[in-house]
Design a protein around this motif. Structure first.
Motif, PDB file in Angstrom:
ATOM      1  N   THR A   1     -15.915  -9.316  -1.334  1.00  0.00           N
ATOM      2  CA  THR A   1     -15.916  -9.022   0.205  1.00  0.00           C
ATOM      3  C   THR A   1     -14.477  -8.863   0.895  1.00  0.00           C
ATOM      4  O   THR A   1     -14.158  -8.864   1.878  1.00  0.00           O
ATOM      5  N   LEU A   2     -13.477  -9.109  -0.122  1.00  0.00           N
ATOM      6  CA  LEU A   2     -12.184  -8.669   0.330  1.00  0.00           C
ATOM      7  C   LEU A   2     -11.696  -7.453   0.302  1.00  0.00           C
ATOM      8  O   LEU A   2     -11.654  -6.780  -0.602  1.00  0.00           O
ATOM      9  N   PRO A   3     -11.058  -6.889   1.398  1.00  0.00           N
ATOM     10  CA  PRO A   3     -10.605  -5.724   1.541  1.00  0.00           C
ATOM     11  C   PRO A   3      -9.303  -5.535   0.774  1.00  0.00           C
ATOM     12  O   PRO A   3      -8.583  -6.269   0.957  1.00  0.00           O
ATOM     13  N   TYR A   4      -9.038  -4.157   0.191  1.00  0.00           N
ATOM     14  CA  TYR A   4      -7.894  -4.007  -0.581  1.00  0.00           C
ATOM     15  C   TYR A   4      -7.307  -2.766   0.328  1.00  0.00           C
ATOM     16  O   TYR A   4      -7.856  -1.538   0.523  1.00  0.00           O
ATOM     17  N   CYS A   5      -6.130  -2.940   0.678  1.00  0.00           N
ATOM     18  CA  CYS A   5      -5.390  -1.682   1.844  1.00  0.00           C
ATOM     19  C   CYS A   5      -4.709  -0.688   0.607  1.00  0.00           C
ATOM     20  O   CYS A   5      -3.767  -1.125  -0.004  1.00  0.00           O
ATOM     21  N   TRP A   6      -5.336   0.450   0.444  1.00  0.00           N
ATOM     22  CA  TRP A   6      -4.918   1.340  -0.471  1.00  0.00           C
ATOM     23  C   TRP A   6      -3.671   2.082   0.142  1.00  0.00           C
ATOM     24  O   TRP A   6      -2.807   2.487  -0.564  1.00  0.00           O
ATOM     25  N   PHE A   7      -3.825   2.695   1.382  1.00  0.00           N
ATOM     26  CA  PHE A   7      -2.861   3.518   2.165  1.00  0.00           C
ATOM     27  C   PHE A   7      -2.686   2.710   3.415  1.00  0.00           C
ATOM     28  O   PHE A   7      -3.510   2.487   4.008  1.00  0.00           O
ATOM     29  N   ARG A   8      -1.516   3.371   4.044  1.00  0.00           N
ATOM     30  CA  ARG A   8      -1.079   3.013   5.457  1.00  0.00           C
ATOM     31  C   ARG A   8      -0.031   3.811   5.787  1.00  0.00           C
ATOM     32  O   ARG A   8       0.521   4.515   5.254  1.00  0.00           O
ATOM     33  N   GLY A   9      -0.005   4.118   7.233  1.00  0.00           N
ATOM     34  CA  GLY A   9       1.191   4.993   7.768  1.00  0.00           C
ATOM     35  C   GLY A   9       0.963   5.129   9.159  1.00  0.00           C
ATOM     36  O   GLY A   9      -0.237   5.101   9.867  1.00  0.00           O
ATOM     37  N   PRO A  10       1.819   6.028   9.546  1.00  0.00           N
ATOM     38  CA  PRO A  10       1.719   6.593  10.954  1.00  0.00           C
ATOM     39  C   PRO A  10       0.841   8.077  10.913  1.00  0.00           C
ATOM     40  O   PRO A  10       0.204   8.663  10.078  1.00  0.00           O
ATOM     41  N   ILE A  11       0.266   7.942  12.292  1.00  0.00           N
ATOM     42  CA  ILE A  11      -0.597   9.269  12.521  1.00  0.00           C
ATOM     43  C   ILE A  11      -0.126  10.208  13.359  1.00  0.00           C
ATOM     44  O   ILE A  11       0.475   9.435  14.673  1.00  0.00           O
ATOM     45  N   VAL A  12       0.273  11.540  13.386  1.00  0.00           N
ATOM     46  CA  VAL A  12       0.987  12.375  14.270  1.00  0.00           C
ATOM     47  C   VAL A  12       0.134  13.678  14.665  1.00  0.00           C
ATOM     48  O   VAL A  12      -0.791  13.844  13.675  1.00  0.00           O
TER      49      VAL A  12
ATOM     50  N   PRO B   1       0.678  -1.216  -0.047  1.00  0.00           N
ATOM     51  CA  PRO B   1      -0.103   0.189  -0.062  1.00  0.00           C
ATOM     52  C   PRO B   1       0.823   1.267  -0.017  1.00  0.00           C
ATOM     53  O   PRO B   1       1.979   1.296   0.364  1.00  0.00           O
ATOM     54  N   HIS B   2       0.367   2.290  -0.634  1.00  0.00           N
ATOM     55  CA  HIS B   2       1.168   3.747  -0.592  1.00  0.00           C
ATOM     56  C   HIS B   2       1.121   3.936   1.100  1.00  0.00           C
ATOM     57  O   HIS B   2       0.236   3.886   1.864  1.00  0.00           O
ATOM     58  N   LYS B   3       2.382   4.439   1.399  1.00  0.00           N
ATOM     59  CA  LYS B   3       2.708   4.697   2.822  1.00  0.00           C
ATOM     60  C   LYS B   3       2.755   6.585   2.759  1.00  0.00           C
ATOM     61  O   LYS B   3       3.526   7.093   2.220  1.00  0.00           O
ATOM     62  N   TYR B   4       1.870   6.746   3.646  1.00  0.00           N
ATOM     63  CA  TYR B   4       1.630   8.398   3.743  1.00  0.00           C
ATOM     64  C   TYR B   4       1.509   8.688   5.410  1.00  0.00           C
ATOM     65  O   TYR B   4       0.945   7.754   5.854  1.00  0.00           O
ATOM     66  N   THR B   5       1.946   9.951   5.675  1.00  0.00           N
ATOM     67  CA  THR B   5       1.578  10.053   7.332  1.00  0.00           C
ATOM     68  C   THR B   5       0.295  10.968   7.304  1.00  0.00           C
ATOM     69  O   THR B   5       0.162  12.135   6.507  1.00  0.00           O
ATOM     70  N   ILE B   6      -0.693  10.531   8.032  1.00  0.00           N
ATOM     71  CA  ILE B   6      -1.601  11.559   8.612  1.00  0.00           C
ATOM     72  C   ILE B   6      -1.396  12.662   9.686  1.00  0.00           C
ATOM     73  O   ILE B   6      -0.763  12.126  10.665  1.00  0.00           O
TER      74      ILE B   6
END
Length: 107
Positions: free
Chosen positions: A94-105, A9-14
């Motif tokens: 019914t299969l989820p696809y993880c599009w983005f993930r990452g830390p929250i700051v 998945p794309h990795k970005y910070t929220i």
């Protein structure tokens, strides 16, 4: 040869700000999202415990929008780390696809 299997998945910070809503638009490039697509953000604390789930407020063929009120963001990543996973689920599966993930700051 690649050094991994599966999709990364794309990795970005929220970034969350005290007293402010979380607003984000994820625009789709290429193939439009089919009608009936679902999207949500699962938020986990530093112990990998699920804290909350935020559901998309609008989904069109071209974008996924989130508008999360400040009272729902107030306790996220205040005294420690938090991570998120943003999923899409297409109507024909019914299969989820993880599009983005990452830390929250907090800033």
């Amino acid at each position: 040869m690649v050094d991994y299997l599966g999709y990364r998945p794309h990795k970005y910070t929220i970034v969350l700000t005290r007293g402010a809503a979380f607003t984000q638009r994820f625009e789709v490039i290429g193939t439009p999202l089919p009608q009936g697509t679902a999207s949500w953000l699962d938020i986990y604390d530093s112990d990998d415990e699920l804290l909350t789930t935020w559901h998309a407020t609008a989904i069109s063929a071209a974008a996924v929008d989130y508008l999360i009120e400040p009272h729902q963001t107030a306790d996220i990543a205040v005294h420690g780390r938090a991570n998120y996973y943003l999923y899409l689920c297409y109507p024909d599966t019914t299969l989820p696809y993880c599009w983005f993930r990452g830390p929250i700051v907090r800033e």
